[in-house]
Scaffold this motif. Structure first.
Motif, mmCIF file in Angstrom:
data_model
loop_
_atom_site.group_PDB
_atom_site.id
_atom_site.type_symbol
_atom_site.label_atom_id
_atom_site.label_comp_id
_atom_site.label_asym_id
_atom_site.label_seq_id
_atom_site.Cartn_x
_atom_site.Cartn_y
_atom_site.Cartn_z
ATOM 1 N N ASP A 1 5.158 -3.074 5.809
ATOM 2 C CA ASP A 1 4.623 -4.426 5.625
ATOM 3 C C ASP A 1 5.639 -5.459 6.077
ATOM 4 O O ASP A 1 5.302 -6.427 6.773
ATOM 5 C CB ASP A 1 4.270 -4.659 4.152
ATOM 6 C CG ASP A 1 2.842 -4.265 3.813
ATOM 7 O OD1 ASP A 1 1.990 -4.273 4.724
ATOM 8 O OD2 ASP A 1 2.579 -3.938 2.645
ATOM 9 N N ARG B 1 -0.700 3.302 1.744
ATOM 10 C CA ARG B 1 -1.387 2.956 0.499
ATOM 11 C C ARG B 1 -2.594 3.859 0.265
ATOM 12 O O ARG B 1 -2.878 4.261 -0.871
ATOM 13 C CB ARG B 1 -1.804 1.481 0.542
ATOM 14 C CG ARG B 1 -0.678 0.526 0.168
ATOM 15 C CD ARG B 1 -1.141 -0.917 0.191
ATOM 16 N NE ARG B 1 -1.188 -1.425 1.553
ATOM 17 C CZ ARG B 1 -0.183 -2.057 2.149
ATOM 18 N NH1 ARG B 1 0.953 -2.236 1.499
ATOM 19 N NH2 ARG B 1 -0.293 -2.506 3.383
ATOM 20 N N ALA C 1 5.267 2.292 3.072
ATOM 21 C CA ALA C 1 4.319 1.178 3.203
ATOM 22 C C ALA C 1 4.993 -0.154 2.888
ATOM 23 O O ALA C 1 4.738 -1.170 3.554
ATOM 24 C CB ALA C 1 3.122 1.402 2.280
ATOM 25 N N ASP D 1 -1.054 0.324 5.506
ATOM 26 C CA ASP D 1 -2.296 0.633 4.796
ATOM 27 C C ASP D 1 -2.536 2.139 4.722
ATOM 28 O O ASP D 1 -3.104 2.638 3.740
ATOM 29 C CB ASP D 1 -3.479 -0.053 5.483
ATOM 30 C CG ASP D 1 -3.527 -1.553 5.205
ATOM 31 O OD1 ASP D 1 -2.868 -2.001 4.246
ATOM 32 O OD2 ASP D 1 -4.225 -2.271 5.951
ATOM 33 N N HIS E 1 1.108 -3.675 9.465
ATOM 34 C CA HIS E 1 0.260 -3.612 8.283
ATOM 35 C C HIS E 1 -0.740 -2.461 8.335
ATOM 36 O O HIS E 1 -1.060 -1.864 7.296
ATOM 37 C CB HIS E 1 -0.468 -4.939 8.103
ATOM 38 C CG HIS E 1 0.461 -6.107 7.936
ATOM 39 N ND1 HIS E 1 1.528 -6.084 7.066
ATOM 40 C CD2 HIS E 1 0.489 -7.331 8.535
ATOM 41 C CE1 HIS E 1 2.168 -7.240 7.123
ATOM 42 N NE2 HIS E 1 1.563 -8.006 8.010
ATOM 43 N N GLN F 1 0.770 -9.495 3.305
ATOM 44 C CA GLN F 1 -0.361 -9.627 4.223
ATOM 45 C C GLN F 1 -1.273 -10.778 3.834
ATOM 46 O O GLN F 1 -2.032 -11.271 4.662
ATOM 47 C CB GLN F 1 -1.191 -8.336 4.242
ATOM 48 C CG GLN F 1 -0.531 -7.143 4.881
ATOM 49 C CD GLN F 1 -1.528 -6.000 5.057
ATOM 50 O OE1 GLN F 1 -2.690 -6.208 5.365
ATOM 51 N NE2 GLN F 1 -1.060 -4.777 4.856
ATOM 52 N N SER G 1 -6.087 -6.064 -2.117
ATOM 53 C CA SER G 1 -5.910 -4.622 -2.269
ATOM 54 C C SER G 1 -6.656 -4.195 -3.529
ATOM 55 O O SER G 1 -7.369 -4.987 -4.144
ATOM 56 C CB SER G 1 -4.424 -4.273 -2.386
ATOM 57 O OG SER G 1 -3.916 -4.717 -3.634
ATOM 58 N N SER H 1 2.667 -5.485 -2.382
ATOM 59 C CA SER H 1 3.176 -5.877 -1.068
ATOM 60 C C SER H 1 2.045 -6.326 -0.155
ATOM 61 O O SER H 1 2.182 -7.300 0.592
ATOM 62 C CB SER H 1 3.940 -4.709 -0.438
ATOM 63 O OG SER H 1 4.362 -5.024 0.870
ATOM 64 N N LYS H 2 0.923 -5.628 -0.200
ATOM 65 C CA LYS H 2 -0.203 -6.027 0.651
ATOM 66 C C LYS H 2 -0.702 -7.414 0.266
ATOM 67 O O LYS H 2 -0.988 -8.253 1.131
ATOM 68 C CB LYS H 2 -1.338 -5.012 0.541
ATOM 69 C CG LYS H 2 -2.560 -5.401 1.371
ATOM 70 C CD LYS H 2 -3.544 -4.273 1.536
ATOM 71 C CE LYS H 2 -4.675 -4.698 2.470
ATOM 72 N NZ LYS H 2 -5.544 -3.590 2.859
ATOM 73 N N GLU H 3 -0.817 -7.667 -1.027
ATOM 74 C CA GLU H 3 -1.299 -8.974 -1.485
ATOM 75 C C GLU H 3 -0.339 -10.089 -1.063
ATOM 76 O O GLU H 3 -0.768 -11.153 -0.600
ATOM 77 C CB GLU H 3 -1.435 -8.961 -3.014
ATOM 78 C CG GLU H 3 -2.370 -7.896 -3.559
ATOM 79 C CD GLU H 3 -3.793 -8.385 -3.748
ATOM 80 O OE1 GLU H 3 -4.019 -9.599 -3.589
ATOM 81 O OE2 GLU H 3 -4.669 -7.550 -4.053
#
Length: 437
Positions: free
Chosen positions: A195, A207, A191, A204, A200, A238, A242, A233-235
């Motif tokens: 990203d 995650r 993941a 996800d 993405h 992207q 999260s 990483s998502k925060e």
């Protein structure tokens, strides 16, 4: 035996030499919502008929018929034409020798399906990994086309090392496969890299797999660290919310002595905007930690790290990006293009072109904070820029002075009058060289 991938996707083609030619095996994994299936396609590119034996090793009760082999009463291996013979049970090859024409068999844990393959013909065999077999097979070529569609919008890498460019295309598919892995470490590390590649939705899925493992109490200390990084990483990459703020505390406790300063720093930066109190709590941990960083442990994540190590270094995901931190001298004088990298500084694309021994870097950064710094230390360690887009002519890197690079922007000077050819005289490449006397 020779093996390659179809179009650099996770579809494999193996050429097995037989008298007079080859038998070509193509294999792929397909998912249709009801299960995961391994698809084998065998092509006989030889002048003689052969027999293909597909052997399955498992745990359970096997019942084999010419049309389908079942495992514990569920379809397991199915040729798309009836097999010529089947066997089941231990010592599988002894059973084949004992009765090479058996039309049915019962046994434990092992089975072999023998399918005749006439010359210049193709057959397909399906084997269930999980769930139900599909009603009809999908050709490996179609699976490869599907993979190319999945990765069509991902980050692209075009560098002078063609093997490295191809390796990135292969790694992309492997990362997508890894987010579906039962191992939460493999899924979470995949993941992280997906990203970066701008995939993405696939990230996800990784995650979700990690959080599902946490809900089932299947996360160890290393997996907890991976989960923290994947959520951060998502925060950061992207710019999307999260579950990090809710689970950061429990995951940090679960990580115990495996928690490192780099991971905690990433978590703090990810929480700065939305949960400053939680970010402050995370930073308070930094002085108590002994580990500086955590290395990637899954094979596919290490592969992505090796491929991209030449191309960028993302410092804490938000402070700055080093484009091309290391540039082999064999790349000097040749174009470099990276498109669609999703970083903590926004979406970044950059290229390098050469003017004799001097490289010019072109870049475009969309989104992310203003004033972020870009550098290019592998070519010119003294250059940096905080502009969102631009073009800069860098200093000549060490070792580039020996290059013979044509400058496409420079118009060649006219030859001296004494060397100019009289009008109407044609230069013949077969003419002898001029005398040096």
């Amino acid at each position: 035996m020779r093996q390659n991938r179809l179009d650099d996707t996770p579809v494999y083609e193996t050429w097995m030499r037989v008298p007079g030619g080859d038998v070509i095996q193509r294999s792929a994994v397909v998912t249709d919502g009801n299960g995961r299936t391994l698809v084998w396609q065998f092509e006989n590119a030889s002048p003689d008929a052969v027999v293909v034996a597909v052997v399955g090793l498992t745990q359970g009760r096997v019942h084999a018929e010419l049309s389908c082999t079942e495992l514990d009463g569920v379809p397991w291996i199915r040729p798309c034409v009836d097999a010529g013979a089947v066997v089941a049970g231990p010592e599988i090859w002894s059973l084949v020798e004992a009765d090479p024409t058996a039309a049915s068999a019962d046994g434990e844990n092992e089975a072999a399906v023998l399918v005749p393959l006439p010359h210049r013909q193709t057959i397909t065999v399906l084997a269930s990994i999980t769930g139900d077999l599909p009603a009809r097979p999908t050709a490996p070529e179609d699976v490869a086309a599907g993979w190319k569609a999945i990765t069509a919008d991902a980050m692209t890498v075009d560098v002078p090392d063609v093997d490295l460019s191809a390796a990135w295309r292969r790694v992309l598919g492997d990362l997508v496969l890894a987010v579906g892995d039962d191992d939460p470490i493999a899924a979470g590390e995949a993941a992280w890299w997906l990203d970066l590649a701008g995939m993405h939705d696939e990230a996800d899925r990784g995650r979700e797999a990690v959080l599902a493992a946490a809900d089932r109490d299947r996360l160890g200390s290393d997996a907890a660290v991976v989960a923290l990084r994947a959520l951060a990483s998502k925060e950061l990459r992207q710019g999307a919310s999260s579950a990090l703020s809710e689970v950061a505390g429990p995951l940090a406790k679960l990580a115990r002595d495996r928690l490192d300063r780099q991971t905690v720093s990433l978590v703090a930066r990810a929480l700065d905007g939305s949960h400053p109190g939680a970010a402050a709590d995370a930073r308070a941990l930094l002085d108590t930690l002994t580990l500086a960083d955590r290395a990637m442990s899954s094979a596919v994540a290490r592969g992505a790290e090796r491929v991209l190590g030449h191309l960028f270094r993302d410092i804490d995901l938000v402070e700055r990006i080093d484009m091309l931190p290391e540039v082999p001298t064999t790349w000097f004088g040749q174009p470099i293009d990276v498109r669609g990298m999703a970083t903590g500084l926004g979406a970044l694309s950059f290229s390098v072109r050469w003017h004799r021994e001097r490289p010019a870097v072109l870049w475009q950064r969309d989104g992310g904070p203003d004033g972020a710094v870009l550098r290019c230390p592998g070519l010119d360690p003294n250059w940096s820029s905080s502009e969102r887009s631009g073009e800069a002519l860098l200093a000549a890197p060490a070792g580039s002075e020996t290059m013979l690079v044509a400058d496409v922007d420079e118009v060649p000077a006219a030859p001296p009058a004494s060397e100019a050819q009289p009008e109407g005289v044609r230069l013949d490449p077969n003419d002898p060289p001029p005398s040096l006397s």
